[in-house]
Design an enzyme around this catalytic site. Structure first.
Site, PDB file in Angstrom:
ATOM      1  N   ASP A 218      47.660   4.388  -8.053  1.00 25.55           N
ATOM      2  CA  ASP A 218      46.432   3.386  -8.957  1.00 25.55           C
ATOM      3  C   ASP A 218      46.055   2.335  -8.068  1.00 25.55           C
ATOM      4  O   ASP A 218      45.585   1.318  -8.389  1.00 25.55           O
ATOM      5  CB  ASP A 218      47.307   2.616  -9.906  1.00 25.55           C
ATOM      6  CG  ASP A 218      48.423   3.359 -10.741  1.00 25.55           C
ATOM      7  OD1 ASP A 218      47.872   4.588 -11.280  1.00 25.55           O
ATOM      8  OD2 ASP A 218      49.601   3.146 -10.830  1.00 25.55           O
TER       9      ASP A 218
ATOM     10  N   HIS B  54      43.533   9.134 -12.465  1.00 22.41           N
ATOM     11  CA  HIS B  54      42.265   8.494 -12.080  1.00 22.41           C
ATOM     12  C   HIS B  54      41.295   8.108 -13.093  1.00 22.41           C
ATOM     13  O   HIS B  54      40.977   8.876 -13.933  1.00 22.41           O
ATOM     14  CB  HIS B  54      41.507   9.566 -11.023  1.00 22.41           C
ATOM     15  CG  HIS B  54      42.345   9.863  -9.850  1.00 22.41           C
ATOM     16  ND1 HIS B  54      41.997  10.960  -8.995  1.00 22.41           N
ATOM     17  CD2 HIS B  54      43.647   9.469  -9.313  1.00 22.41           C
ATOM     18  CE1 HIS B  54      43.002  10.683  -7.906  1.00 22.41           C
ATOM     19  NE2 HIS B  54      43.901   9.996  -8.320  1.00 22.41           N
TER      20      HIS B  54
HETATM   21  P1  IMP Z   1      56.881  11.603 -11.428  1.00 27.79           P
HETATM   22  O1  IMP Z   1      55.780  11.777 -10.447  1.00 27.79           O
HETATM   23  O2  IMP Z   1      56.417  11.607 -13.027  1.00 27.79           O
HETATM   24  O3  IMP Z   1      58.097  12.125 -11.330  1.00 27.79           O
HETATM   25  O4  IMP Z   1      57.359   9.798 -11.387  1.00 27.79           O
HETATM   26  C1  IMP Z   1      57.948   9.360 -10.122  1.00 27.79           C
HETATM   27  C2  IMP Z   1      57.621   7.855  -9.886  1.00 27.79           C
HETATM   28  O5  IMP Z   1      56.459   7.976  -9.412  1.00 27.79           O
HETATM   29  C3  IMP Z   1      57.521   7.031 -11.003  1.00 27.79           C
HETATM   30  O6  IMP Z   1      57.887   5.786 -10.706  1.00 27.79           O
HETATM   31  C4  IMP Z   1      56.072   7.194 -11.606  1.00 27.79           C
HETATM   32  O7  IMP Z   1      55.788   5.884 -12.263  1.00 27.79           O
HETATM   33  C5  IMP Z   1      55.438   7.241 -10.308  1.00 27.79           C
HETATM   34  N1  IMP Z   1      54.000   7.867 -10.292  1.00 27.79           N
HETATM   35  C6  IMP Z   1      53.827   9.102 -10.342  1.00 27.79           C
HETATM   36  N2  IMP Z   1      52.579   9.432  -9.905  1.00 27.79           N
HETATM   37  C7  IMP Z   1      51.954   8.179 -10.240  1.00 27.79           C
HETATM   38  C8  IMP Z   1      50.549   7.691 -10.041  1.00 27.79           C
HETATM   39  O8  IMP Z   1      49.529   8.417  -9.927  1.00 27.79           O
HETATM   40  N3  IMP Z   1      50.396   6.227 -10.045  1.00 27.79           N
HETATM   41  C9  IMP Z   1      51.330   5.537 -10.119  1.00 27.79           C
HETATM   42  N4  IMP Z   1      52.658   5.857  -9.999  1.00 27.79           N
HETATM   43  C10 IMP Z   1      53.197   7.132 -10.270  1.00 27.79           C
END
Ligand code: IMP
Length: 438
Positions: free
Chosen positions: A14, A42
């Site tokens: 982010d 995004h």
């Molecule tokens: P997952 O990718 O859904 O398995 O989540 C794993 C961790 O990564 C969690 O803490 C999510 O909030 C974080 N996360 C995954 N993708 C993003 C992103 O694009 N922005 C911010 N946090 C992310």
């Protein structure tokens, strides 16, 4: 052969990569995504209109050829919803292609994500986006039951893989009282295949041919460095190599094909989900008040999940680590305007762990969890930054802040973002020295 330049996030996601990619993409012929899936969010503002993209590379907003590479996990339902949403708003999405090697996020992956997070309980759960990312990557590594995009358009292969997956998962789903119907899954996935067929390509050769023909390629990172499965704050990470290190495998490029790298960093830090966050503003009412003000002004609520993001000061220990890991040529500092009403701004320049000053980013989550931030407080910026269009237009406090950040990162500032619009951006000669700039 030309090189592929890259834009990657240096924090926990982010950071505003979408805006940077959007700004640069008019100068590139192809835009490529190499990791993650619909967990990414995004948010890009074009001509006053806000677009939230999860799977589709943001280059699509420029009508560019956009590639979802082999390292991405694709949820077709989400992909089609996004394409339909863009088409409704008049965006031409015909330039999108998807690698036949990319893996498919199946409905059961989302259910597994949900089940696993639930079974871990609130203290151990990762706080995933529940988009099935971890289970889809786990399936890929387990191999025999995984489904790739190329399988979606081959009914026999698809049926046999779905049958294998269903029999492997049957006991788990029965125990959880969840249904798992191979016929239904096959019908759904076949329909996805029918719609996806014209987009499916062998993207690796396509990319090599493009570079050989001196076409310019921009690689768009999703998620971010501190969420990288190997080099992030493990286990509170995502399941792909979200740093620049994932590009080779995830896009299918040799290391020497990677050109310049722009690292994107927010002027402060945010994190969604669990995991240690040394610079988090959460210890006192005053800190929570500052965090709240930053969250509101920075619209720090998840693009994918709507969750309020945790907020902290910019962490220079983590930034130094991430900039080095990615071999960053220039940094883009985003959302600087969000801090311009604060009386003082903090920068975390070291940690204190068990009474010792530490300047290297710890590799173990327990050490990071015990890290107390050593904060340098700087005077506020001394005025609004939103209308600045050159570094010289910025108030002295904001310039001092940027200088401190660049020095800590060991990399020059190439871009400063002062608001969501394209025009609210300062670019420096350091950016044009690194990548193609409009
Ligand atoms: P997952 O990718 O859904 O398995 O989540 C794993 C961790 O990564 C969690 O803490 C999510 O909030 C974080 N996360 C995954 N993708 C993003 C992103 O694009 N922005 C911010 N946090 C992310």
């Amino acid at each position: 052969m030309s090189h592929a330049d890259a834009v990657v996030g240096l924090q926990w996601g982010d950071e505003g990569k979408g805006k940077v990619v959007d700004l640069l993409s008019s100068e590139y012929d192809l835009i490529v995504r190499y990791n993650g899936g619909a967990n990414a969010g995004h948010s890009v503002v074009v001509n006053g209109e806000r677009y939230a993209l999860h799977l589709v590379p943001s280059g699509i907003l420029h009508g560019k050829q956009s590639v979802i590479g082999p390292g991405v996990v694709v949820d077709p339902a989400q992909l089609f919803a996004e394409l339909d949403g863009l088409a409704e708003r008049g965006v031409d999405t015909s330039g999108l292609v998807v690698s036949d090697r990319a893996h498919v996020v199946m409905p059961y992956h989302k259910a597994e994500d949900e089940l696993r997070e639930g079974s871990l309980g609130p203290t151990r759960a990762i706080g995933t986006t529940k988009r099935g990312i971890g289970p889809a990557y786990a399936e890929k590594v387990q191999r025999s039951t995984a489904i790739r995009v190329g399988d979606l358009i081959r009914p026999d292969a698809l049926r046999s893989r779905i049958d294998a997956a269903v029999s492997a998962k049957r006991a788990m789903f029965d125990a959880a009282g969840l249904g798992l119907d191979a016929d239904e899954l096959f019908e759904t996935a076949s329909a996805w295949g029918d719609r996806m067929r014209p987009m499916v390509v062998e993207s690796t050769s396509m990319l090599h041919d493009a570079l050989s023909a001196h076409r310019s390629v921009l690689i768009e990172g999703a998620n971010a460095t501190l969420l990288d499965v190997d080099h992030g704050t493990y286990p509170y990470v995502t399941s792909s190599n979200a740093s620049v290190l994932g590009i080779c495998a995830g896009a299918g490029l040799p290391p020497r094909a990677i050109g310049r790298v722009v690292g994107v960093v927010k002027a402060y830090c945010t994190r969604v989900g669990g995991g240690p966050f040394p610079s988090e503003l959460d210890a006192t009412d005053q800190e929570r008040e500052i965090a709240g003000a930053i969250r509101e002004k920075g619209r720090e609520f998840g693009t994918t999940t709507g969750r309020p993001r945790r907020v902290g000061w910019l962490d220079l220990v983590a930034l130094r680590y991430a900039a080095r890991l990615n071999g960053v040529d220039a940094i883009a500092v985003m959302l600087l305007d969000v801090l311009d009403e604060l009386d003082q701004v903090g920068l975390v320049e070291a940690y204190e762990i068990d009474g010792e000053r530490v300047e290297a980013f710890p590799s173990h989550t327990d050490d990071l969890a015990r890290a107390r931030p050593v904060v340098r407080m700087l005077d506020g910026f001394g005025g609004s930054v939103s209308d600045a269009r050159r570094l010289e237009d910025l108030p002295a406090g904001a310039r001092a802040y940027l200088d401190a950040v660049a020095e800590a990162a060991g990399v020059p500032v190439g871009l400063v973002s002062l608001g969501p619009g394209r025009e609210q951006t300062i670019t420096t000669s350091e950016l044009s020295g690194a990548v193609r700039v409009p």
